[in-house]
Write a protein that holds these residues in place. Structure first.
Motif, PDB file in Angstrom:
ATOM      1  N   ILE A  76       0.911  -1.161  -0.104  1.00  0.00           N
ATOM      2  CA  ILE A  76       0.024   0.006  -0.106  1.00  0.00           C
ATOM      3  C   ILE A  76       0.900   1.126   0.033  1.00  0.00           C
ATOM      4  CG2 ILE A  76      -1.612   1.310   1.360  1.00  0.00           C
ATOM      5  CD1 ILE A  76      -2.958  -1.100   2.507  1.00  0.00           C
ATOM      6  N   ILE A  77       1.929   1.085   0.875  1.00  0.00           N
ATOM      7  CA  ILE A  77       2.885   2.173   0.812  1.00  0.00           C
ATOM      8  C   ILE A  77       3.507   2.506  -0.477  1.00  0.00           C
ATOM      9  CG2 ILE A  77       4.940   3.226   1.677  1.00  0.00           C
ATOM     10  CD1 ILE A  77       4.343   1.869   4.358  1.00  0.00           C
ATOM     11  N   VAL A  78       3.769   1.337  -1.210  1.00  0.00           N
ATOM     12  CA  VAL A  78       4.514   1.630  -2.452  1.00  0.00           C
ATOM     13  C   VAL A  78       3.224   2.055  -3.417  1.00  0.00           C
ATOM     14  CG1 VAL A  78       5.326   0.192  -4.594  1.00  0.00           C
ATOM     15  CG2 VAL A  78       6.163  -0.386  -2.256  1.00  0.00           C
ATOM     16  N   PHE A  79       2.071   1.744  -3.463  1.00  0.00           N
ATOM     17  CA  PHE A  79       0.915   2.194  -4.369  1.00  0.00           C
ATOM     18  C   PHE A  79       0.901   3.860  -3.979  1.00  0.00           C
ATOM     19  CE2 PHE A  79      -0.070  -1.918  -5.582  1.00  0.00           C
ATOM     20  CZ  PHE A  79      -0.785  -1.814  -6.769  1.00  0.00           C
ATOM     21  N   ARG A  80       0.958   4.234  -2.759  1.00  0.00           N
ATOM     22  CA  ARG A  80       0.902   5.543  -2.401  1.00  0.00           C
ATOM     23  C   ARG A  80       1.950   6.441  -3.070  1.00  0.00           C
ATOM     24  NH1 ARG A  80      -3.331   8.562  -1.085  1.00  0.00           N
ATOM     25  NH2 ARG A  80      -2.013   9.816   0.400  1.00  0.00           N
ATOM     26  N   LEU A  81       3.210   5.854  -2.828  1.00  0.00           N
ATOM     27  CA  LEU A  81       4.227   6.758  -3.197  1.00  0.00           C
ATOM     28  C   LEU A  81       4.094   6.899  -4.714  1.00  0.00           C
ATOM     29  CD1 LEU A  81       6.811   7.884  -2.508  1.00  0.00           C
ATOM     30  CD2 LEU A  81       7.915   5.864  -2.854  1.00  0.00           C
ATOM     31  N   ARG A  82       3.643   5.572  -5.432  1.00  0.00           N
ATOM     32  CA  ARG A  82       3.575   5.740  -6.968  1.00  0.00           C
ATOM     33  C   ARG A  82       2.778   6.899  -7.471  1.00  0.00           C
ATOM     34  NH1 ARG A  82      -0.427   3.445  -9.776  1.00  0.00           N
ATOM     35  NH2 ARG A  82       0.173   3.056 -12.269  1.00  0.00           N
ATOM     36  N   ASP A  83       1.475   6.817  -6.571  1.00  0.00           N
ATOM     37  CA  ASP A  83       0.299   7.594  -7.284  1.00  0.00           C
ATOM     38  C   ASP A  83       0.827   8.900  -6.964  1.00  0.00           C
ATOM     39  OD1 ASP A  83      -1.237   5.307  -7.717  1.00  0.00           O
ATOM     40  OD2 ASP A  83      -2.509   5.848  -6.088  1.00  0.00           O
ATOM     41  N   GLU A 104      -7.375   1.563  -8.627  1.00  0.00           N
ATOM     42  CA  GLU A 104      -8.531   1.449  -8.063  1.00  0.00           C
ATOM     43  C   GLU A 104      -8.764   0.113  -7.558  1.00  0.00           C
ATOM     44  OE1 GLU A 104     -12.842   2.040  -8.431  1.00  0.00           O
ATOM     45  OE2 GLU A 104     -11.112   3.354  -8.009  1.00  0.00           O
ATOM     46  N   VAL A 105      -8.022  -0.778  -8.236  1.00  0.00           N
ATOM     47  CA  VAL A 105      -8.178  -2.187  -7.538  1.00  0.00           C
ATOM     48  C   VAL A 105      -7.846  -1.837  -5.919  1.00  0.00           C
ATOM     49  CG1 VAL A 105      -7.342  -4.535  -7.672  1.00  0.00           C
ATOM     50  CG2 VAL A 105      -7.510  -3.241  -9.635  1.00  0.00           C
ATOM     51  N   VAL A 106      -6.769  -1.324  -5.625  1.00  0.00           N
ATOM     52  CA  VAL A 106      -6.466  -1.279  -4.283  1.00  0.00           C
ATOM     53  C   VAL A 106      -7.483  -0.540  -3.552  1.00  0.00           C
ATOM     54  CG1 VAL A 106      -4.812  -0.449  -2.541  1.00  0.00           C
ATOM     55  CG2 VAL A 106      -3.903  -1.159  -4.890  1.00  0.00           C
ATOM     56  N   ARG A 107      -8.092   0.348  -3.853  1.00  0.00           N
ATOM     57  CA  ARG A 107      -9.023   1.096  -3.324  1.00  0.00           C
ATOM     58  C   ARG A 107     -10.232   0.214  -2.920  1.00  0.00           C
ATOM     59  NH1 ARG A 107     -13.830   3.894  -4.088  1.00  0.00           N
ATOM     60  NH2 ARG A 107     -13.963   2.988  -6.041  1.00  0.00           N
ATOM     61  N   LEU A 108     -10.974  -0.375  -3.963  1.00  0.00           N
ATOM     62  CA  LEU A 108     -11.999  -1.353  -3.768  1.00  0.00           C
ATOM     63  C   LEU A 108     -11.793  -2.428  -2.766  1.00  0.00           C
ATOM     64  CD1 LEU A 108     -13.127  -1.839  -7.678  1.00  0.00           C
ATOM     65  CD2 LEU A 108     -14.226  -0.444  -5.752  1.00  0.00           C
ATOM     66  N   ALA A 109     -10.445  -2.906  -2.865  1.00  0.00           N
ATOM     67  CA  ALA A 109     -10.057  -4.066  -2.036  1.00  0.00           C
ATOM     68  C   ALA A 109     -10.020  -3.410  -0.459  1.00  0.00           C
ATOM     69  CB  ALA A 109      -8.729  -4.538  -2.370  1.00  0.00           C
ATOM     70  N   LEU A 110      -9.600  -2.293  -0.349  1.00  0.00           N
ATOM     71  CA  LEU A 110      -9.427  -1.783   1.108  1.00  0.00           C
ATOM     72  C   LEU A 110     -10.511  -1.214   1.441  1.00  0.00           C
ATOM     73  CD1 LEU A 110      -6.190   0.427   1.016  1.00  0.00           C
ATOM     74  CD2 LEU A 110      -6.559  -1.835   2.008  1.00  0.00           C
ATOM     75  N   ARG A 111     -11.718  -0.738   0.591  1.00  0.00           N
ATOM     76  CA  ARG A 111     -13.169  -0.464   1.190  1.00  0.00           C
ATOM     77  C   ARG A 111     -13.930  -1.519   1.487  1.00  0.00           C
ATOM     78  NH1 ARG A 111     -15.347   4.622   0.155  1.00  0.00           N
ATOM     79  NH2 ARG A 111     -17.302   3.534  -0.551  1.00  0.00           N
TER      80      ARG A 111
END
Length: 556
Positions: free
Chosen positions: A139-146, A453-460
């Motif tokens: 998640i940290i990697v995805f946040r840094l990438r975004d 978006e996949v990460v967002r849906l999976a976390l929600r």
């Protein structure tokens, strides 16, 4: 309260007011429930008088875009809560559309998302929560990438696009060279791999759901007959109280749509009908036709009743040229509210039943409440045109003060649903340079569901069992109040040439029918109609060239 005591069980079914021929406006609003656009898009549909808000989540610990809803999620949640909530306030009628259909599509979309989120919750639990350290690192990697891809610096943006492959290669290298053995070594290796496997599975689930939602979105706007399926609104036995409450909530929504009470909010006009764009007044003294005799006594209601009967004949004409469709002629009780009123309340008491003011009370208000405080009576003739995209309402009120009779005709027009709601889903594309002929460009189709978006849906997904928690974490839509589905996102009709023509053309025949009916009643009761006839002729000439204006904004 009379309205709360009513059992909204389906008995003799009454056609919904404004629902007939209103498919375009209804489907446009319903399509918002299936959209995957950013939630901030709703702000584009704000009008001069009615403004939605996007409220950010209040959580500081979990403040992240990964908990932020998209437009469809937030719209469905906000509309359901506002229209079916147990403590909800009064709703404004949605003329030119069927609000129950819109709410049913919101429920259907929520049911589809709930089924998707149940699958994603299982995936998140098995491949995420069991390997929590690895999931948090990814998640940290995805946040840094975004964060890097959103910067204006091209170097940092390129680094953001390459970050995931770099981290992936590094993860593979660590798996091979990791010195740990035994259970700890296996767990650490699985901790790096399991979230990736879970992400791949979640991506397939998310893509299947997104395609289904887009098919429904497209189908509604194309007139494909998309049906909202809400089995949870059909109780199978008396013990299913939740289903029964939902069924009664939908019945109550339909009953309120049929209410004959409306609200005048100053410059905003009559809520649900639009602002007043024109006004024509016929006011003359009541004088006996015979100087030595008094004219016969009559009441305002006697005039209104004849006008009502004549207005219902508007669809008939001497020539077979189309003309007016069948109008809806209704007696309205109009309550005044403040321009910036945050809520409204409908009339209550023994003179009101299921949101309908009873006929004897309508007649009393028409005859006696013409000056000073209290509600007023208006007779309205309404045309729903352009499949619900245009609602023309002409309102007539009759007042008698001392010896002066005043007949006022005002025009209200509610324009089409904002273009945001009529936009169809488009494929996600990107224009890039060709590999060899770099001076030329080509369009490539992007994935329907992006990685973030996949990460967002999976976390929600694990939090969807309790929507208020998601509102706290990710935010929600605050609907404009007083709320009505149709008028909240309506544009002005004057930018559409034919709609503007239709609104202005309706004024002349309605005005003349009203004046003819009035003069007929006055003549039958021995009133001198010469001045009324002269004044009517002047107004008939003036109304032939009507100009839309803000008639409720007085320059004082």
């Amino acid at each position: 309260m009379a309205n709360d005591g009513f059992d909204f069980s389906p008995g003799a079914q009454i056609p919904l007011q404004g629902a007939a021929g209103a498919a375009v406006a209804t489907n446009a609003l319903a399509s918002a429930a299936y959209r995957d656009s950013p939630v901030d898009e709703i702000l584009k549909a704000n009008s001069e008088w009615h403004k939605s808000e996007v409220k950010a989540g209040q959580s500081k610990l979990f403040k992240s875009d990964y908990f932020k809803p998209n437009l469809g999620e937030a719209f469905s949640r906000a509309v359901q809560e506002r229209t079916l909530g147990g403590a909800r306030g009064a709703l404004i009628q949605s003329f030119g559309s069927d609000p129950q259909t819109v709410v049913e599509h919101c429920l259907s979309a929520s049911r589809l998302r709930k089924a998707r989120d149940t699958k994603l919750t299982v995936v998140t639990a098995l491949f995420g929560f069991l390997f929590l350290p690895g999931m948090l690192l990814w998640i940290i990697v995805f946040r840094l990438r975004d964060g890097l891809t959103r910067t204006k610096d091209k170097g940092l943006s390129g680094l953001g696009n390459a970050l995931l492959p770099i981290i992936g290669i590094a993860a593979v290298f660590l798996l091979i060279k990791m010195p740990l053995n035994g259970f700890l070594g296996l767990y650490v290796r699985a901790m790096a791999v399991a979230p990736v496997i879970g992400w791949l599975i979640a991506k397939r689930i998310a893509e299947a759901s997104a395609q289904d939602m887009r098919v429904r979105w497209e189908g509604l706007l194309s007139g494909g007959g998309v049906v909202a399926k809400i089995p949870e609104a059909v109780p199978k036995n008396p013990s299913e109280t939740a289903r029964e409450a939902l069924r009664q909530g939908l019945e109550k929504l339909s009953a309120e749509q049929q209410s004959n009470s409306v609200f005048y909010a100053g410059p905003k006009g009559i809520l649900g009908m639009g602002t007043r764009w024109g006004s024509w007044q016929l006011a003359e003294d009541l004088v006996s036709k015979d100087p030595g005799k008094e004219f016969h006594q009559f009441r305002s209601w006697d005039l209104v009743r004849v006008i009502h009967d004549q207005l219902k004949m508007l669809e008939r004409g001497p020539l077979n040229t189309g003309g007016f469709p069948k109008p809806s002629v209704t007696h309205w009780i109009v309550s005044p509210v403040g321009e910036n009123a945050g809520s409204v309340s409908r009339p209550e008491g023994e003179d009101v039943a299921t949101f309908q003011v009873k006929p004897h009370e309508i007649q009393r208000i028409c005859n006696h409440q013409q000056f000073g405080g209290g509600d007023r009576h208006y007779l309205g003739v309404q045309f729903t045109l352009w499949d619900g995209q245009l609602v023309i309402t002409m309102m007539i009120t009759v007042t008698v003060l001392f010896e002066t009779l005043r007949i006022e005709v005002t025009g209200h027009a509610l324009g089409p649903v904002h273009s945001l709601f009529t936009s169809k889903p488009a494929a996600k594309t990107k224009t890039v340079n060709k590999t060899v002929k770099f001076w030329e460009t080509r369009s490539i189709t992007l994935a329907l569901v992006e990685s973030s978006e996949v990460v967002r849906l999976a976390l929600r997904a694990p939090f969807t069992w309790y929507p208020p928690l998601l509102d706290y974490l990710g935010g929600k839509i605050a609907l404009p109040e007083p709320f009505g589905l149709r008028h909240a996102w309506a544009e002005k009709p004057w930018r559409h040439r034919f709609m503007a023509d239709d609104a202005m053309r309706a004024a002349t025949p309605v005005l003349r029918v009203v004046h003819n009916a009035v003069i007929k009643v006055l003549d039958e009761n021995g009133v001198d109609t010469e001045r009324f006839g002269n004044r009517s002729s002047i107004l008939s000439g003036a109304v032939q060239d009507p100009t839309p204006r803000k008639a409720d904004l007085y320059d004082a």
